[in-house]
Design an enzyme around this catalytic site. Structure first.
Site, PDB file in Angstrom:
ATOM      1  N   ASP A  18       0.573  -0.956   0.321  1.00 15.32           N
ATOM      2  CA  ASP A  18      -0.474   0.076   0.454  1.00 15.32           C
ATOM      3  C   ASP A  18       0.490   1.104  -0.054  1.00 15.32           C
ATOM      4  O   ASP A  18       1.813   0.764   0.592  1.00 15.32           O
ATOM      5  CB  ASP A  18      -0.893   0.256   0.849  1.00 15.32           C
ATOM      6  N   ARG A  22       0.102   7.826  -2.546  1.00 16.67           N
ATOM      7  CA  ARG A  22       0.696   8.309  -1.651  1.00 16.67           C
ATOM      8  C   ARG A  22       2.462   9.003  -2.134  1.00 16.67           C
ATOM      9  O   ARG A  22       2.499   9.812  -2.340  1.00 16.67           O
ATOM     10  CB  ARG A  22       0.282   8.132  -0.581  1.00 16.67           C
ATOM     11  N   TRP A  23       2.968   7.980  -2.147  1.00 16.90           N
ATOM     12  CA  TRP A  23       4.131   8.458  -3.084  1.00 16.90           C
ATOM     13  C   TRP A  23       4.385   9.340  -3.965  1.00 16.90           C
ATOM     14  O   TRP A  23       4.947   9.853  -3.912  1.00 16.90           O
ATOM     15  CB  TRP A  23       4.732   6.959  -3.007  1.00 16.90           C
ATOM     16  N   ARG A  31      -0.029   8.602 -10.355  1.00 21.55           N
ATOM     17  CA  ARG A  31      -0.221   8.112  -9.906  1.00 21.55           C
ATOM     18  C   ARG A  31       0.478   6.586 -10.107  1.00 21.55           C
ATOM     19  O   ARG A  31       0.784   5.180  -9.299  1.00 21.55           O
ATOM     20  CB  ARG A  31      -2.032   7.232  -9.387  1.00 21.55           C
ATOM     21  N   HIS A  35       3.364   2.841  -8.745  1.00 20.46           N
ATOM     22  CA  HIS A  35       2.718   1.534  -9.194  1.00 20.46           C
ATOM     23  C   HIS A  35       4.127   1.002  -9.921  1.00 20.46           C
ATOM     24  O   HIS A  35       3.959  -0.150  -9.446  1.00 20.46           O
ATOM     25  CB  HIS A  35       1.756   1.030  -9.820  1.00 20.46           C
ATOM     26  N   SER A  63      -7.033  -6.002  -6.167  1.00 20.68           N
ATOM     27  CA  SER A  63      -8.150  -6.764  -5.420  1.00 20.68           C
ATOM     28  C   SER A  63      -9.557  -6.283  -6.267  1.00 20.68           C
ATOM     29  O   SER A  63      -9.602  -6.411  -6.751  1.00 20.68           O
ATOM     30  CB  SER A  63      -8.453  -5.751  -4.268  1.00 20.68           C
ATOM     31  N   ASN A  66     -10.667  -2.758  -6.701  1.00 27.03           N
ATOM     32  CA  ASN A  66      -9.458  -2.036  -7.935  1.00 27.03           C
ATOM     33  C   ASN A  66     -10.446  -1.230  -8.855  1.00 27.03           C
ATOM     34  O   ASN A  66     -10.149  -1.070  -9.338  1.00 27.03           O
ATOM     35  CB  ASN A  66      -8.446  -2.825  -7.681  1.00 27.03           C
ATOM     36  N   ARG A  69     -11.391   1.706  -9.746  1.00 25.31           N
ATOM     37  CA  ARG A  69     -10.311   2.694  -9.207  1.00 25.31           C
ATOM     38  C   ARG A  69     -10.780   3.315 -10.943  1.00 25.31           C
ATOM     39  O   ARG A  69     -11.346   2.687 -11.861  1.00 25.31           O
ATOM     40  CB  ARG A  69      -9.554   2.316  -9.036  1.00 25.31           C
ATOM     41  N   GLU A 205       0.726 -13.597  12.761  1.00 28.81           N
ATOM     42  CA  GLU A 205       0.989 -11.825  13.300  1.00 28.81           C
ATOM     43  C   GLU A 205       1.256 -10.780  12.773  1.00 28.81           C
ATOM     44  O   GLU A 205       1.346 -11.295  11.197  1.00 28.81           O
ATOM     45  CB  GLU A 205       2.655 -12.360  14.114  1.00 28.81           C
TER      46      GLU A 205
END
Ligand code: FPP
Length: 247
Positions: A18, A22-23, A31, A35, A63, A66, A69, A205
């Site tokens: 994820d 934003r990166w 965007r 990716h 997903s 997705n 989008r 975990e």
């Protein structure tokens, strides 16, 4: 950074990649550039996982949600997937990594399906390392598909309702041939599981890192493994029972 001892290396690490958007935004880039950089991270992390002795790595690449989008982002992601499969085939073979998928891959573009089939067929006999791509994947769809397949098996006499159990049912999940993840990592600071391997992560975990996926590297994977190494996995038992071998 020293990774945990060999006994604490998780057999299966699942990752929710994820933060690509934003990166890119932080750098004033489209965007899709995020990716694109994310694909480079995939290569780095798959190599690092192998070097660290992680036998299974599952990546949430697309997903079921997705598809909603913008269409150019969806087609860009599909093109990247196609590019990744074409580019990585030789490396996967050289490193003896088997490719598997989970998800409704029959809804992916025909070209991507062809590439997937090609890479899966070419790597199917490798047993040491497995890369699993979750594509058009959603956990709830997976359960619905498994329930349908299980009910069909009952109707056709291949399963008996009186024998119903988690062990039998789970053989109808997309992940039937894959051990459950021991460790789930999500990048970008979000702390949720977003319909990803909900059944399989029952005892996983979880490690959440603020690092955006394009910036995630071997050191970040090692630090997640260190965190994993500090956790006590009790599976519902007490600490004392764990120490005495579950008795
Ligand atoms: C989440 O970032 C990432 C995705 C929805 C796609 C992940 C895909 C890749 C890394 C590239 C393709 C993968 C392979 C295996 C070739 P986001 O867009 O939701 O980021 P944001 O939350 O910052 O907007």
């Amino acid at each position: 950074m020293t990774p945990p001892g060999p006994d604490k290396i998780p057999q299966h690490v699942a990752i929710i990649m994820d933060g690509n958007g934003r990166w890119a935004k932080q750098r004033g880039l489209p965007r899709l550039e995020g990716h694109r950089r994310g694909v480079e991270t995939v290569r780095t992390v798959v190599d690092a996982a192998r070097e660290l002795g992680i036998r299974y790595i599952t990546l949430y690449a697309f997903s079921v949600e997705n598809w909603k989008r913008p269409t150019d982002e969806v087609s860009g992601l599909m093109a990247l997937l196609d590019y990744f499969l074409k580019r990585e085939l030789d490396t996967l073979i050289k490193n003896r990594v088997r490719l598997l998928t989970i998800g409704r891959t029959e809804a992916l573009p025909a070209g991507v399906q062809r590439e997937l089939q090609r890479v899966i067929a070419a790597t199917k006999d490798f047993t040491d390392w497995t890369l699993v791509l979750a594509l058009n994947y959603g956990s709830r769809n997976e359960v619905a598909d498994a329930a349908k397949a299980y009910a069909t098996a009952v109707q056709e006499g291949r399963e008996k309702l009186s024998d119903a159990s988690w062990e039998r049912f789970s053989r109808y999940l997309y992940s039937a041939d894959i051990p459950d993840p021991d460790l789930l990592i999500r990048t970008s600071g979000e702390q949720r599981v977003s319909n990803f391997m909900l059944m399989q992560c029952a005892y996983a975990e979880m490690v959440f890192t603020p690092v955006f996926w394009p910036d995630f590297g071997k050191a970040d994977l090692e630090s997640a493994l260190q965190e994993y190494g500090r956790r006590e996995r009790r599976y519902g038992l007490t600490t004392e029972q764990i120490k005495t071998g579950g008795s």
